[in-house]
Design a protein around this motif. Structure first.
Motif, PDB file in Angstrom:
ATOM      1  N   ASP A  15       0.834  -1.202   0.000  1.00 39.41           N
ATOM      2  CA  ASP A  15       0.000   0.000   0.000  1.00 39.41           C
ATOM      3  C   ASP A  15       0.872   1.256   0.000  1.00 39.41           C
ATOM      4  N   CYS A  16       1.581   1.483  -1.103  1.00 36.97           N
ATOM      5  CA  CYS A  16       2.400   2.696  -1.311  1.00 36.97           C
ATOM      6  C   CYS A  16       3.502   2.869  -0.265  1.00 36.97           C
ATOM      7  N   SER A  17       4.193   1.807   0.058  1.00 32.05           N
ATOM      8  CA  SER A  17       5.289   1.901   1.026  1.00 32.05           C
ATOM      9  C   SER A  17       6.393   2.811   0.516  1.00 32.05           C
ATOM     10  N   SER A  18       7.040   3.484   1.454  1.00 27.68           N
ATOM     11  CA  SER A  18       8.162   4.354   1.093  1.00 27.68           C
ATOM     12  C   SER A  18       9.504   3.740   1.515  1.00 27.68           C
ATOM     13  N   ASP A  19       9.468   2.503   2.003  1.00 23.96           N
ATOM     14  CA  ASP A  19      10.696   1.816   2.390  1.00 23.96           C
ATOM     15  C   ASP A  19      11.044   0.752   1.342  1.00 23.96           C
ATOM     16  N   LYS A  20      11.737  -0.297   1.730  1.00 26.20           N
ATOM     17  CA  LYS A  20      12.182  -1.326   0.785  1.00 26.20           C
ATOM     18  C   LYS A  20      11.236  -2.524   0.693  1.00 26.20           C
ATOM     19  N   THR A  21       9.993  -2.355   1.088  1.00 24.84           N
ATOM     20  CA  THR A  21       9.020  -3.442   1.023  1.00 24.84           C
ATOM     21  C   THR A  21       8.924  -4.017  -0.390  1.00 24.84           C
ATOM     22  N   GLY A  22       8.798  -3.155  -1.383  1.00 25.56           N
ATOM     23  CA  GLY A  22       8.673  -3.605  -2.767  1.00 25.56           C
ATOM     24  C   GLY A  22       9.894  -4.357  -3.255  1.00 25.56           C
ATOM     25  N   THR A  23      11.067  -3.895  -2.904  1.00 25.18           N
ATOM     26  CA  THR A  23      12.316  -4.546  -3.301  1.00 25.18           C
ATOM     27  C   THR A  23      12.394  -5.951  -2.732  1.00 25.18           C
ATOM     28  N   ILE A  24      12.004  -6.102  -1.478  1.00 30.70           N
ATOM     29  CA  ILE A  24      12.032  -7.412  -0.822  1.00 30.70           C
ATOM     30  C   ILE A  24      11.037  -8.356  -1.484  1.00 30.70           C
ATOM     31  N   ALA A  25       9.828  -7.886  -1.746  1.00 31.00           N
ATOM     32  CA  ALA A  25       8.810  -8.725  -2.380  1.00 31.00           C
ATOM     33  C   ALA A  25       9.250  -9.151  -3.776  1.00 31.00           C
ATOM     34  N   LYS A  26       9.824  -8.234  -4.529  1.00 30.60           N
ATOM     35  CA  LYS A  26      10.289  -8.563  -5.882  1.00 30.60           C
ATOM     36  C   LYS A  26      11.421  -9.578  -5.854  1.00 30.60           C
TER      37      LYS A  26
ATOM     38  N   VAL B 226       9.358 -19.902  -4.284  1.00 28.29           N
ATOM     39  CA  VAL B 226       8.001 -19.629  -3.800  1.00 28.29           C
ATOM     40  C   VAL B 226       7.350 -18.630  -4.746  1.00 28.29           C
ATOM     41  N   PRO B 227       6.217 -18.980  -5.365  1.00 27.75           N
ATOM     42  CA  PRO B 227       5.581 -18.028  -6.265  1.00 27.75           C
ATOM     43  C   PRO B 227       4.987 -16.845  -5.488  1.00 27.75           C
ATOM     44  N   VAL B 228       5.544 -15.684  -5.712  1.00 26.40           N
ATOM     45  CA  VAL B 228       5.075 -14.477  -5.046  1.00 26.40           C
ATOM     46  C   VAL B 228       4.602 -13.510  -6.117  1.00 26.40           C
ATOM     47  N   SER B 229       3.392 -13.039  -5.952  1.00 22.51           N
ATOM     48  CA  SER B 229       2.860 -12.017  -6.852  1.00 22.51           C
ATOM     49  C   SER B 229       2.881 -10.702  -6.090  1.00 22.51           C
ATOM     50  N   TYR B 230       3.498  -9.676  -6.674  1.00 19.54           N
ATOM     51  CA  TYR B 230       3.663  -8.397  -5.992  1.00 19.54           C
ATOM     52  C   TYR B 230       2.821  -7.326  -6.667  1.00 19.54           C
ATOM     53  N   THR B 231       2.073  -6.568  -5.875  1.00 18.80           N
ATOM     54  CA  THR B 231       1.266  -5.466  -6.380  1.00 18.80           C
ATOM     55  C   THR B 231       1.557  -4.227  -5.554  1.00 18.80           C
ATOM     56  N   HIS B 232       1.840  -3.118  -6.229  1.00 15.15           N
ATOM     57  CA  HIS B 232       2.059  -1.835  -5.556  1.00 15.15           C
ATOM     58  C   HIS B 232       0.834  -0.965  -5.833  1.00 15.15           C
ATOM     59  N   LEU B 233       0.114  -0.627  -4.791  1.00 13.12           N
ATOM     60  CA  LEU B 233      -1.104   0.176  -4.951  1.00 13.12           C
ATOM     61  C   LEU B 233      -0.780   1.654  -4.988  1.00 13.12           C
ATOM     62  N   THR B 234      -1.467   2.375  -5.825  1.00 13.48           N
ATOM     63  CA  THR B 234      -1.368   3.822  -5.820  1.00 13.48           C
ATOM     64  C   THR B 234      -2.762   4.408  -5.733  1.00 13.48           C
ATOM     65  N   LEU B 235      -2.892   5.410  -4.940  1.00 14.37           N
ATOM     66  CA  LEU B 235      -4.198   6.035  -4.747  1.00 14.37           C
ATOM     67  C   LEU B 235      -4.270   7.334  -5.538  1.00 14.37           C
ATOM     68  N   PRO B 236      -5.461   7.675  -5.993  1.00 18.05           N
ATOM     69  CA  PRO B 236      -5.596   8.965  -6.683  1.00 18.05           C
ATOM     70  C   PRO B 236      -5.266  10.117  -5.744  1.00 18.05           C
ATOM     71  N   THR B 237      -4.754  11.204  -6.286  1.00 16.77           N
ATOM     72  CA  THR B 237      -4.371  12.339  -5.458  1.00 16.77           C
ATOM     73  C   THR B 237      -5.571  13.082  -4.916  1.00 16.77           C
ATOM     74  N   LYS B 238      -6.684  13.037  -5.622  1.00 15.71           N
ATOM     75  CA  LYS B 238      -7.915  13.700  -5.154  1.00 15.71           C
ATOM     76  C   LYS B 238      -9.007  12.667  -5.006  1.00 15.71           C
ATOM     77  N   ARG B 239      -9.788  12.809  -3.968  1.00 11.12           N
ATOM     78  CA  ARG B 239     -10.912  11.888  -3.737  1.00 11.12           C
ATOM     79  C   ARG B 239     -12.210  12.642  -3.736  1.00 11.12           C
TER      80      ARG B 239
END
Length: 69
Positions: A38-49, A56-69
């Motif tokens: 959920d839009c991590s700013s640390d190395k979460t994505g790097t570790i998952a990738k 181990v089959p790992v599927s990685y998804t990085h969520l981005t939220l719209p700037t305006k709601r």
């Protein structure tokens, strides 16, 4: 039977590596691990990738939220 494990993360670099290592240790071959970042700013994505290239089959998804709601 297929098994899916979903791991929702936000800035989880301190625990994600250990979590995925433990799953790899005792995981049957019919498991899929989903890492939802959920839009991590640390190395979460790097570790998952890193794990998505391993046995181990790992599927990685990085969520981005719209700037305006």
């Amino acid at each position: 039977m297929n098994i899916t494990v979903a791991i929702c993360c936000y800035n989880s670099e301190k625990v994600l590596d250990k979590t995925l290592k433990k799953l790899r240790e005792f995981t049957p071959s019919n498991i899929l691990v989903l890492v939802i970042d959920d839009c991590s700013s640390d190395k979460t994505g790097t570790i998952a990738k890193k794990y998505s290239a391993e046995v181990v089959p790992v599927s990685y998804t990085h969520l981005t939220l719209p700037t305006k709601r």
